[in-house]
Scaffold this active site. Structure first.
Site, PDB file in Angstrom:
ATOM      1  N   SER A   1       3.767  -0.775   9.327  1.00  0.00           N
ATOM      2  CA  SER A   1       3.672  -2.227   9.304  1.00  0.00           C
ATOM      3  C   SER A   1       4.977  -2.832   9.797  1.00  0.00           C
ATOM      4  O   SER A   1       6.056  -2.418   9.372  1.00  0.00           O
ATOM      5  CB  SER A   1       3.382  -2.698   7.873  1.00  0.00           C
ATOM      6  OG  SER A   1       3.276  -4.092   7.841  1.00  0.00           O
TER       7      SER A   1
ATOM      8  N   CYS B   1       1.318 -10.702 -12.606  1.00  0.00           N
ATOM      9  CA  CYS B   1       0.626 -11.670 -13.437  1.00  0.00           C
ATOM     10  C   CYS B   1      -0.600 -12.156 -12.680  1.00  0.00           C
ATOM     11  O   CYS B   1      -0.554 -13.107 -11.932  1.00  0.00           O
ATOM     12  CB  CYS B   1       1.543 -12.835 -13.764  1.00  0.00           C
ATOM     13  SG  CYS B   1       0.825 -13.922 -14.980  1.00  0.00           S
TER      14      CYS B   1
HETATM   15  N1  PLP Z   1       1.306   0.268   2.159  1.00  0.00           N
HETATM   16  C1  PLP Z   1       2.500   0.128   1.557  1.00  0.00           C
HETATM   17  C2  PLP Z   1       3.174   1.324   0.982  1.00  0.00           C
HETATM   18  C3  PLP Z   1       3.093  -1.133   1.472  1.00  0.00           C
HETATM   19  O1  PLP Z   1       4.268  -1.274   0.874  1.00  0.00           O
HETATM   20  C4  PLP Z   1       2.413  -2.244   2.038  1.00  0.00           C
HETATM   21  C5  PLP Z   1       2.971  -3.602   1.927  1.00  0.00           C
HETATM   22  O2  PLP Z   1       3.675  -3.941   1.014  1.00  0.00           O
HETATM   23  C6  PLP Z   1       1.178  -2.029   2.653  1.00  0.00           C
HETATM   24  C7  PLP Z   1       0.659  -0.764   2.685  1.00  0.00           C
HETATM   25  C8  PLP Z   1       0.395  -3.156   3.253  1.00  0.00           C
HETATM   26  O3  PLP Z   1       0.959  -3.536   4.481  1.00  0.00           O
HETATM   27  P1  PLP Z   1       0.654  -4.990   5.092  1.00  0.00           P
HETATM   28  O4  PLP Z   1       1.407  -5.954   4.232  1.00  0.00           O
HETATM   29  O5  PLP Z   1       1.191  -4.915   6.486  1.00  0.00           O
HETATM   30  O6  PLP Z   1      -0.810  -5.187   5.062  1.00  0.00           O
END
Ligand code: PLP
Length: 374
Positions: free
Chosen positions: A186, A312
């Protein structure tokens, strides 16, 4: 976002706003920008450019990987292995598949937040079609033994997905060495824009597309490309790769400075996952007899944005599934704080936290009847 990322994206909104799927020169200009970005993302994880599919973020990458394999492999079996500390994008996707008749084995983790590869090996059955274990945890930063699990998956001929949203750009990632078939990323975790991500799909992996339409991204993910987002992701990936050997050790030093400063200044605090290999930028601190939301709000008022070990939601305080998986009680989870540092943080930032948190904790502890009794 890093200023360089914004600068790379800006022309896409002004001069180069062609549609990357159009044949005319204007579209081809956009396509070439996407090609460059794909190269930067591929290089960051040692993949081939043909193995990178751009999509809307980590959540979609996880959904595509898991649902894509579940649907393409269902004639072979309906058993999936994952861990108890996955991000909700994996957790809720697997729970949804359970409702659809798939069987999921939820692998536990040690008190230090790490999966034992032998547990994964033991869970494999003839009908296992997918193993999904995250590379690094988003709450406590613990790094999982992905290469070892990859070897086990390869020997058993089972597809292996890893959610690399937190690890990409923070620690070296080599998808060949890790032996993953699918790897989620991401952009916004590496100072890129929000709403764009990528899925590494190893050549030869059979995955049912989840988004059908015009056949974009080599028929893997339809939808007009988010050119600006992808270009920003590419620039963020380029910068992250360049900074890996120098910037990330500096962030780890800041993190260590903050942890030791807080330990010296506040009694009865613990670092969750401290004895494991961890990401350089993440620290999860459990403060006995201090309530998490109170600490978050007090820090917020002083300009420090952190999160706590409970969410929460709908009026109830649900303890974090990650903290309960490492053996914390709901009360302990409520007293945990997560700090995420980055290359943009400085020594002054962490010293500021070390300076203000003890007073906040002291005030909150005075409100706790349990503390007085301790
Ligand atoms: N997987 C992990 C480990 C994450 O930390 C996050 C986001 O915080 C995601 C998936 C989701 O990614 P996105 O916010 O790009 O949808």
């Amino acid at each position: 976002m890093r200023p360089e990322v914004l600068a790379a994206m800006a022309p896409v909104f002004t001069e180069n706003f062609g549609n990357a799927s159009s044949i005319h020169w204007f579209g081809q200009q956009a396509k070439s920008m996407i090609d460059d970005a794909r190269q930067h993302v591929a290089r960051l994880i040692n993949a081939d450019v043909s193995e990178i599919v751009f999509l809307s973020g980590g959540t979609e990458a996880d959904n595509f990987a898991i649902r894509g394999i579940a649907e393409s492999q269902k004639a072979r079996g309906r058993h999936i292995i994952t861990s108890r500390i996955e991000h909700h994008a994996v957790l809720h996707t697997c729970k949804d598949l359970e409702k659809q008749g798939y069987e999921v084995t939820w692998i536990p983790v040690s008190r230090d937040g790490v999966v034992d590869p032998e547990d994964v090996r033991r869970a494999i059955r003839p009908d296992t079609i997918l193993i999904s274990i995250m590379h690094a945890n988003n709450e406590i930063g613990t790094i999982q033994p992905i290469a070892e699990i990859g070897k086990i998956a390869e020997e058993a001929d089972v597809y292996f997905h890893s959610d690399g949203v937190q690890s990409t750009g923070k620690i070296p990632v080599d998808v060949r060495a890790l032996k993953v078939d699918l790897f989620s990323m991401s952009a916004h975790k590496i100072h890129g824009p929000k709403g764009v991500g990528a899925l590494f799909i190893r050549k030869g992996t059979i995955l049912k597309p989840q988004m059908t339409g015009g056949g974009h991204e080599r028929n893997r993910r339809s939808g007009t490309e988010n050119v600006a987002g992808i270009v920003g992701f590419g620039e963020a990936a380029r910068l992250a790769r360049a900074g890996l050997p120098t910037e990330m050790p500096r962030v780890a030093t800041l993190r260590d400075r903050m942890e030791s400063g807080l330990k010296a200044a506040i009694e009865m605090i613990h670092i969750n996952g401290e004895n494991s290999a961890r990401l350089p930028n993440t620290t999860n601190i459990m403060v006995d007899y201090a309530e998490g939301e109170g600490m978050v709000i007090s820090l917020d008022l002083k300009g420090v944005a952190v999160s706590t070990g409970s969410a929460c939601s709908s009026g109830s305080m649900e303890p974090s599934h990650v903290l309960t998986a490492i053996g914390k009680t709901p009360d302990e989870a409520h007293g945990s704080l997560r700090f995420s540092l980055s290359t943009m943080n400085t020594e002054e930032d962490v010293d500021y936290v070390v300076g203000i948190l003890p007073g906040i904790v002291e005030r909150l502890r005075e409100l706790s009847p349990h503390y007085k009794r301790a």
